[in-house]
Design a protein around this motif. Structure first.
Motif, mmCIF file in Angstrom:
data_model
loop_
_atom_site.group_PDB
_atom_site.id
_atom_site.type_symbol
_atom_site.label_atom_id
_atom_site.label_comp_id
_atom_site.label_asym_id
_atom_site.label_seq_id
_atom_site.Cartn_x
_atom_site.Cartn_y
_atom_site.Cartn_z
ATOM 1 N N PRO A 61 0.808 -1.229 0.000
ATOM 2 C CA PRO A 61 0.000 0.000 0.000
ATOM 3 C C PRO A 61 0.838 1.274 0.000
ATOM 4 O O PRO A 61 0.310 2.354 -0.271
ATOM 5 C CB PRO A 61 -0.822 -0.128 1.286
ATOM 6 C CG PRO A 61 -0.076 -1.096 2.143
ATOM 7 C CD PRO A 61 0.574 -2.049 1.200
ATOM 8 N N ASP A 62 2.136 1.143 0.277
ATOM 9 C CA ASP A 62 3.013 2.319 0.290
ATOM 10 C C ASP A 62 3.488 2.711 -1.101
ATOM 11 O O ASP A 62 3.991 3.829 -1.295
ATOM 12 C CB ASP A 62 4.239 2.041 1.163
ATOM 13 C CG ASP A 62 5.068 0.876 0.625
ATOM 14 O OD1 ASP A 62 4.514 -0.247 0.559
ATOM 15 O OD2 ASP A 62 6.243 1.082 0.270
ATOM 16 N N TRP A 63 3.367 1.835 -2.093
ATOM 17 C CA TRP A 63 3.847 2.153 -3.433
ATOM 18 C C TRP A 63 3.133 3.376 -4.000
ATOM 19 O O TRP A 63 1.918 3.556 -3.813
ATOM 20 C CB TRP A 63 3.606 0.982 -4.373
ATOM 21 C CG TRP A 63 4.690 -0.049 -4.363
ATOM 22 C CD1 TRP A 63 5.876 -0.003 -3.698
ATOM 23 C CD2 TRP A 63 4.674 -1.297 -5.068
ATOM 24 N NE1 TRP A 63 6.617 -1.138 -3.934
ATOM 25 C CE2 TRP A 63 5.908 -1.948 -4.769
ATOM 26 C CE3 TRP A 63 3.764 -1.931 -5.902
ATOM 27 C CZ2 TRP A 63 6.227 -3.201 -5.295
ATOM 28 C CZ3 TRP A 63 4.070 -3.172 -6.422
ATOM 29 C CH2 TRP A 63 5.294 -3.802 -6.119
ATOM 30 N N GLN A 64 3.884 4.198 -4.725
ATOM 31 C CA GLN A 64 3.329 5.310 -5.484
ATOM 32 C C GLN A 64 3.038 4.784 -6.892
ATOM 33 O O GLN A 64 3.954 4.555 -7.675
ATOM 34 C CB GLN A 64 4.319 6.475 -5.529
ATOM 35 C CG GLN A 64 4.741 6.976 -4.156
ATOM 36 C CD GLN A 64 3.557 7.493 -3.357
ATOM 37 O OE1 GLN A 64 2.771 8.331 -3.823
ATOM 38 N NE2 GLN A 64 3.411 6.984 -2.132
ATOM 39 N N LEU A 65 1.757 4.570 -7.200
ATOM 40 C CA LEU A 65 1.370 3.869 -8.421
ATOM 41 C C LEU A 65 0.987 4.824 -9.542
ATOM 42 O O LEU A 65 0.247 5.799 -9.331
ATOM 43 C CB LEU A 65 0.192 2.933 -8.139
ATOM 44 C CG LEU A 65 0.476 1.764 -7.186
ATOM 45 C CD1 LEU A 65 -0.830 1.076 -6.795
ATOM 46 C CD2 LEU A 65 1.437 0.757 -7.831
ATOM 47 N N ARG A 66 1.473 4.524 -10.726
ATOM 48 C CA ARG A 66 1.034 5.196 -11.953
ATOM 49 C C ARG A 66 0.350 4.142 -12.816
ATOM 50 O O ARG A 66 0.981 3.148 -13.208
ATOM 51 C CB ARG A 66 2.224 5.788 -12.703
ATOM 52 C CG ARG A 66 1.866 6.531 -14.003
ATOM 53 C CD ARG A 66 1.524 7.970 -13.740
ATOM 54 N NE ARG A 66 2.667 8.675 -13.168
ATOM 55 C CZ ARG A 66 3.569 9.356 -13.894
ATOM 56 N NH1 ARG A 66 3.468 9.428 -15.207
ATOM 57 N NH2 ARG A 66 4.561 9.985 -13.283
ATOM 58 N N ALA A 67 -0.922 4.318 -13.104
ATOM 59 C CA ALA A 67 -1.702 3.355 -13.886
ATOM 60 C C ALA A 67 -2.040 3.966 -15.236
ATOM 61 O O ALA A 67 -2.704 5.006 -15.300
ATOM 62 C CB ALA A 67 -2.978 2.975 -13.147
ATOM 63 N N ILE A 68 -1.594 3.316 -16.309
ATOM 64 C CA ILE A 68 -1.877 3.842 -17.635
ATOM 65 C C ILE A 68 -2.541 2.772 -18.497
ATOM 66 O O ILE A 68 -2.310 1.574 -18.335
ATOM 67 C CB ILE A 68 -0.604 4.361 -18.333
ATOM 68 C CG1 ILE A 68 0.372 3.221 -18.651
ATOM 69 C CG2 ILE A 68 0.079 5.432 -17.491
ATOM 70 C CD1 ILE A 68 1.535 3.654 -19.530
ATOM 71 N N ASP A 69 -3.375 3.229 -19.395
ATOM 72 C CA ASP A 69 -4.030 2.354 -20.366
ATOM 73 C C ASP A 69 -4.568 3.239 -21.484
ATOM 74 O O ASP A 69 -5.061 4.343 -21.203
ATOM 75 C CB ASP A 69 -5.185 1.575 -19.723
ATOM 76 C CG ASP A 69 -5.562 0.340 -20.531
ATOM 77 O OD1 ASP A 69 -5.204 -0.780 -20.118
ATOM 78 O OD2 ASP A 69 -6.199 0.503 -21.595
ATOM 79 N N PRO A 70 -4.494 2.797 -22.736
ATOM 80 C CA PRO A 70 -5.036 3.614 -23.828
ATOM 81 C C PRO A 70 -6.558 3.630 -23.860
ATOM 82 O O PRO A 70 -7.152 4.463 -24.548
ATOM 83 C CB PRO A 70 -4.466 2.955 -25.085
ATOM 84 C CG PRO A 70 -4.159 1.555 -24.672
ATOM 85 C CD PRO A 70 -3.772 1.617 -23.231
ATOM 86 N N SER A 71 -7.216 2.726 -23.112
ATOM 87 C CA SER A 71 -8.673 2.614 -23.127
ATOM 88 C C SER A 71 -9.292 3.341 -21.941
ATOM 89 O O SER A 71 -9.062 2.977 -20.783
ATOM 90 C CB SER A 71 -9.091 1.140 -23.099
ATOM 91 O OG SER A 71 -10.472 1.013 -22.832
ATOM 92 N N ALA A 72 -10.115 4.355 -22.228
ATOM 93 C CA ALA A 72 -10.820 5.068 -21.165
ATOM 94 C C ALA A 72 -11.803 4.147 -20.450
ATOM 95 O O ALA A 72 -12.008 4.260 -19.233
ATOM 96 C CB ALA A 72 -11.563 6.272 -21.748
#
Length: 222
Positions: A61-72
């Motif tokens: 839970p401490d991770w700084q997450l970046r979530a990417i995907d081309p689909s909205a």
């Protein structure tokens, strides 16, 4: 592609071991030297409906997450799936190439993404962008459908895959299955090694295999 709401169930019925993939991928990355540090920045490339994000929130839970995907549509489903846990995640509708990140992340996860890219320079561009986004020594967990080895037993493997799907109760219609299983561009182990080396990674270490699906742990050089 199958609607996001039923995507995970369909893929679990289609791919042996899929239900454990996110847990394994996060655990592997969490054990790495850089991503094991408190508050490490981690990229989930092609986050889909959020399976890896759910596991990341549970295990780290401490991770700084970046979530990417081309689909909205996929991003919206992932955000809904995570609920309150989605707060604090940096969500972006983009590709890895479009992200243009430079040595930003301690680690990255990419599950069932590379297989959909043609090997006409597109796979290499994707892997190069991933390597560029990682700190030197940062690691990537990569899972995809691979091209089969030449073997007299390959027909049996393919029959077993169909048997697994039937035993799993796969009920997706023909259009959904076409979207999930066709238009893919699997490559062999030698080609993958050449591509990841050209992108800036060391040789891949295989950490998962279930019929044609394989997972690899990669580390950025430098």
């Amino acid at each position: 592609m199958a609607a996001p709401l039923g995507y995970d169930l369909t893929v679990q019925q289609l791919i042996p071991g899929y239900a454990s993939l996110a847990r394994l991928a996060v655990a592997l990355l969490a054990a790495s030297q850089r991503a094991s540090l408190p508050g490490a920045s981690v990229l989930v490339a092609g986050c889909g409906t959020g399976a890896e994000l759910v596991e990341a929130r549970s295990q780290r839970p401490d991770w700084q997450l970046r979530a990417i995907d081309p689909s909205a549509e996929m991003l919206a489903e992932a955000q809904q799936r995570l609920g309150p846990a989605s707060e604090g995640i940096n969500w972006q509708q983009t590709t890895v190439e479009g992200l243009e990140a430079q040595s930003c992340f301690a680690g990255a996860l990419s599950v069932l993404v590379l297989q959909s890219l043609p090997d006409d320079g597109t796979k290499l561009a994707f892997l190069t962008a991933l390597a560029r986004s990682l700190e030197p020594g940062g690691q990537l967990v990569l899972v995809d459908l691979m091209a089969p080895d030449r073997s007299p037993l390959q027909a049996q493997v393919e029959a077993a895959w169909l048997g697994f799907q039937r035993a799993s109760g796969l009920t997706a219609d023909t259009e959904e299955l076409e979207a999930l299983t066709h238009g893919l561009h699997p490559i062999g182990r030698a080609r993958l090694t050449a591509l990841v080396n050209a992108a800036g990674f060391g040789d891949p270490a295989r950490i998962f295999q279930a019929l044609g699906y394989e997972g690899f742990l990669l580390q950025r050089l430098g």
